[in-house]
Every structure is written in C-alpha cells, then in structure tokens.
Design an enzyme around this catalytic site. Structure first.
Site, PDB file in Angstrom:
ATOM      1  N   ASP A  26     -94.440  -4.031  34.896  1.00 20.31           N
ATOM      2  CA  ASP A  26     -94.914  -2.713  35.318  1.00 20.31           C
ATOM      3  C   ASP A  26     -93.960  -1.884  35.795  1.00 20.31           C
ATOM      4  O   ASP A  26     -93.739  -1.787  37.214  1.00 20.31           O
ATOM      5  CB  ASP A  26     -96.110  -3.093  36.508  1.00 20.31           C
ATOM      6  CG  ASP A  26     -96.925  -1.860  36.789  1.00 20.31           C
ATOM      7  OD1 ASP A  26     -96.904  -0.676  36.493  1.00 20.31           O
ATOM      8  OD2 ASP A  26     -97.420  -1.962  38.110  1.00 20.31           O
ATOM      9  N   THR A  42    -103.389   6.511  40.835  1.00 25.32           N
ATOM     10  CA  THR A  42    -104.601   6.433  41.909  1.00 25.32           C
ATOM     11  C   THR A  42    -104.011   7.005  43.198  1.00 25.32           C
ATOM     12  O   THR A  42    -105.060   7.612  44.008  1.00 25.32           O
ATOM     13  CB  THR A  42    -105.343   5.017  42.165  1.00 25.32           C
ATOM     14  OG1 THR A  42    -103.944   4.283  42.235  1.00 25.32           O
ATOM     15  CG2 THR A  42    -105.981   4.729  40.871  1.00 25.32           C
ATOM     16  N   ARG A  99    -103.959  -8.972  46.255  1.00 28.54           N
ATOM     17  CA  ARG A  99    -104.052  -9.716  47.328  1.00 28.54           C
ATOM     18  C   ARG A  99    -105.168 -10.585  47.522  1.00 28.54           C
ATOM     19  O   ARG A  99    -104.855 -11.591  48.218  1.00 28.54           O
ATOM     20  CB  ARG A  99    -104.136  -8.518  48.551  1.00 28.54           C
ATOM     21  CG  ARG A  99    -102.792  -7.848  48.977  1.00 28.54           C
ATOM     22  CD  ARG A  99    -103.037  -6.254  49.648  1.00 28.54           C
ATOM     23  NE  ARG A  99    -103.545  -5.494  48.656  1.00 28.54           N
ATOM     24  CZ  ARG A  99    -103.663  -4.098  48.805  1.00 28.54           C
ATOM     25  NH1 ARG A  99    -103.456  -3.617  50.068  1.00 28.54           N
ATOM     26  NH2 ARG A  99    -104.081  -3.249  47.894  1.00 28.54           N
ATOM     27  N   LYS A 106     -98.237  -9.960  36.863  1.00 26.36           N
ATOM     28  CA  LYS A 106     -97.694  -8.264  36.741  1.00 26.36           C
ATOM     29  C   LYS A 106     -96.453  -8.399  37.833  1.00 26.36           C
ATOM     30  O   LYS A 106     -96.593  -8.865  38.901  1.00 26.36           O
ATOM     31  CB  LYS A 106     -98.819  -7.583  37.246  1.00 26.36           C
ATOM     32  CG  LYS A 106     -98.160  -6.081  37.150  1.00 26.36           C
ATOM     33  CD  LYS A 106     -99.503  -5.206  37.400  1.00 26.36           C
ATOM     34  CE  LYS A 106     -99.458  -4.652  38.893  1.00 26.36           C
ATOM     35  NZ  LYS A 106     -98.519  -4.014  39.618  1.00 26.36           N
ATOM     36  N   LYS A 122     -93.380   1.344  34.530  1.00 31.62           N
ATOM     37  CA  LYS A 122     -93.851   2.710  34.328  1.00 31.62           C
ATOM     38  C   LYS A 122     -92.702   3.697  34.059  1.00 31.62           C
ATOM     39  O   LYS A 122     -92.318   4.535  34.679  1.00 31.62           O
ATOM     40  CB  LYS A 122     -94.507   3.223  35.666  1.00 31.62           C
ATOM     41  CG  LYS A 122     -95.588   2.447  36.249  1.00 31.62           C
ATOM     42  CD  LYS A 122     -96.592   3.104  37.230  1.00 31.62           C
ATOM     43  CE  LYS A 122     -97.471   2.341  37.817  1.00 31.62           C
ATOM     44  NZ  LYS A 122     -97.258   1.086  38.638  1.00 31.62           N
ATOM     45  N   ASP A 124     -88.970   9.192  31.050  1.00 34.03           N
ATOM     46  CA  ASP A 124     -87.948   9.753  30.580  1.00 34.03           C
ATOM     47  C   ASP A 124     -87.758  10.551  29.341  1.00 34.03           C
ATOM     48  O   ASP A 124     -88.916  10.406  28.586  1.00 34.03           O
ATOM     49  CB  ASP A 124     -86.770   8.895  30.767  1.00 34.03           C
ATOM     50  CG  ASP A 124     -85.383   9.470  31.515  1.00 34.03           C
ATOM     51  OD1 ASP A 124     -85.171  10.669  30.812  1.00 34.03           O
ATOM     52  OD2 ASP A 124     -84.622   8.815  32.252  1.00 34.03           O
TER      53      ASP A 124
HETATM   54  O1  C5P Z   1    -103.424  -6.343  46.022  1.00 30.69           O
HETATM   55  P1  C5P Z   1    -104.468  -5.657  44.798  1.00 30.69           P
HETATM   56  O2  C5P Z   1    -105.489  -6.351  44.241  1.00 30.69           O
HETATM   57  O3  C5P Z   1    -105.114  -4.159  45.537  1.00 30.69           O
HETATM   58  O4  C5P Z   1    -103.051  -5.286  44.002  1.00 30.69           O
HETATM   59  C1  C5P Z   1    -103.267  -4.530  42.833  1.00 30.69           C
HETATM   60  C2  C5P Z   1    -102.225  -4.275  42.135  1.00 30.69           C
HETATM   61  O5  C5P Z   1    -102.576  -3.191  41.027  1.00 30.69           O
HETATM   62  C3  C5P Z   1    -100.907  -3.511  42.826  1.00 30.69           C
HETATM   63  O6  C5P Z   1     -99.893  -4.166  42.337  1.00 30.69           O
HETATM   64  C4  C5P Z   1    -101.028  -2.233  42.748  1.00 30.69           C
HETATM   65  O7  C5P Z   1     -99.939  -1.623  42.641  1.00 30.69           O
HETATM   66  C5  C5P Z   1    -101.604  -2.025  41.288  1.00 30.69           C
HETATM   67  N1  C5P Z   1    -102.343  -0.832  40.819  1.00 30.69           N
HETATM   68  C6  C5P Z   1    -103.298  -0.478  41.389  1.00 30.69           C
HETATM   69  N2  C5P Z   1    -103.847   0.699  40.958  1.00 30.69           N
HETATM   70  C7  C5P Z   1    -103.540   1.386  40.100  1.00 30.69           C
HETATM   71  C8  C5P Z   1    -102.424   0.925  39.317  1.00 30.69           C
HETATM   72  C9  C5P Z   1    -101.925  -0.215  39.721  1.00 30.69           C
HETATM   73  O8  C5P Z   1    -103.855  -1.000  42.344  1.00 30.69           O
HETATM   74  N3  C5P Z   1    -104.061   2.652  39.680  1.00 30.69           N
END
Ligand code: C5P
Length: 237
Positions: A59, A122, A214, A32, A61, A64
């Site tokens: 990603d 979120t 992460r 992503k 998003k 417009d």
């Molecule tokens: O590091 P982590 O596993 O928390 O990363 C999750 C990824 O998914 C990040 O890029 C975060 O911005 C994205 N994301 C999220 N929750 C959402 C939409 C996207 O954690 N509702």
C-alpha cells in the site's frame, strides 16, 4: 471474492511485525504493508514476508509523473508482490504507465500483481474537496468518476468503503475489484473508522477483499480474532 481477509500490518517496527507474524506460523496470510514499514525497511521487509509464505498488498499509493511511476512499478513488481496501488488523481496516463511497469517488472511465470486505485482519501471531506481541489461535484460523484477513469486505464479495482461497492461496480463492471477497509465485527470498537461494515455485511454489499487492522492486531488473541473474521467473511459462521 478472495477468501482471506487482508490483515493491515500497521506496525512501526519490524520487531513488532515479527512478534505479530510469529502467531501465524500455520497460516498463510494476505497482508497489507504500508509506507511506514516500507520506507524504513525497504524491499527487505517485503522479501522477508514473502519468504514466510504470505501474500502482500503493498500500500504505497504512488502518485508522480508517468515515467517515474512506470520505473518505480517495474522495480516493485519484481518483488513478487500480489497487489499494489496508485492515486487515481495522478491521471489515466500515469495509471497506464503503472500498469505497463507492473507487467514489465513481473518475473516470468509469476502472476501479475493487481493494480488498485485510491480515489478520494477517506480523510478528504466534501468541503475540503470543493475548496482545495476545486472539484465542485459531490464526493461520491468524484469517487465514481475516479473509479471509471481507473477502469478505463486498465486497473483492476479501487479501495472503497463496503457501502460504495455496489454503486462502483454498477458504474464500472461487476468484476471491478472493491477492496474495503473499515471492517468491524459486531460489538468491536470503531476507533476512527466511521462507515464501517461487519465482514458478513461487506460480503453482502459486494466487497471483493476486506482489509482488517486493529480488530486483529490489537486483539488479545490475534489468531482467534483472525480465524473468526475469516469465517464470518466466508459465511461459515
Ligand atoms: O485498523 P483498521 O481496521 O481501521 O485498519 C484499516 C486499514 O485500512 C488501515 O491500514 C488504514 O490505513 C487502511 N485504510 C482505511 N481507509 C481507507 C484506505 C485505507 O482504513 N480509505
């Protein structure tokens, strides 16, 4: 269900991204790529990752007016990406325009990228939604409503928590894709994620794709962490 966890490349620079991807020379990943890298490096970063043999969820998003989104999507689809997203709040006309743009921009013989909607971010709380968007329903009702509007507009799925997947699919259709971040293998650090699920649980709850950042990017051994999560997601462990 897609067998590859989507790896969130949340890096600030191409150099960091390169160092990370170096570790995966024998793996074809699904990654992503977000605004951070794309806005600073443009389509070149997409071409480079595709040339390495990885699939891409772009990603960005988009949100417009329909005509602008149509033209933007047409250009982005030409990059041979695999998945892209828009904000459902842009409306069904905008989402339909996004879909048409993608279809018109996809190179002949290439697979049309999946088009996914973001419902409520979120980071939006129910209170914020009531006060700032003047939507008086519950947050979950708004998420389900946006999922239904997205489905009717011809989108392939939504980004949601694994915990919402079942209800979303019941309210749309069983093959409506649920792309779920907030994945944490048992014992790992939650960080800022709240409604987390392990890869195994996400599978049980009906996720179509999991997005993992992460737990892989910050691991001491990212390749082993990735392979372990992939096995758990595929029920092999
Ligand atoms: O590091 P982590 O596993 O928390 O990363 C999750 C990824 O998914 C990040 O890029 C975060 O911005 C994205 N994301 C999220 N929750 C959402 C939409 C996207 O954690 N509702």
């Amino acid at each position: 269900m897609n067998d590859k966890p989507i790896v969130a490349l949340d890096f600030s620079t191409v150099e960091e991204t390169k160092d990370f991807l170096q570790l995966f020379q024998d793996e074809s990943l699904y990654v992503k790529l977000g605004m951070e890298l794309y806005y600073q490096n443009g389509p070149e970063v997409v071409r480079w990752i595709k040339d390495l043999g990885h699939q891409i969820f772009l990603d960005l998003k988009l949100h417009d007016i329909p005509h602008t989104v149509y033209r933007a999507m047409k250009g982005l689809a030409a990059l041979d990406i695999d998945m892209i997203n828009v904000h459902a709040a842009g409306g069904s006309e905008m989402m339909k325009a996004a879909k048409t743009g993608i279809m018109d921009g996809t190179p002949t013989h290439a697979e049309v990228p999946k088009l996914i909607a973001v419902t409520q971010l979120t980071s939006t709380t129910e209170e914020m939604m009531h006060q700032e968007q003047l939507i008086q329903s519950s947050l979950m009702e708004s998420v389900i409503h946006y999922a239904q509007v997205s489905k009717r507009a011809g989108l392939d799925g939504v980004v949601c928590s694994a915990w919402e997947a079942e209800l979303i699919q019941k309210s749309t259709s069983s093959n409506f894709l649920c792309i779920t971040p907030g994945i944490r293998p048992s014992g790992s650090v939650y960080g800022d994620q709240k409604r987390v699920a392990t890869p195994e649980l996400a599978k049980e709850l009906g996720s179509s794709y999991i997005v993992v950042g992460r737990p892989i990017t910050q691991a001491i051994d990212p390749l082993s962490a990735y392979l372990e999560i992939k096995q758990q997601w595929n029920g092999e462990k």
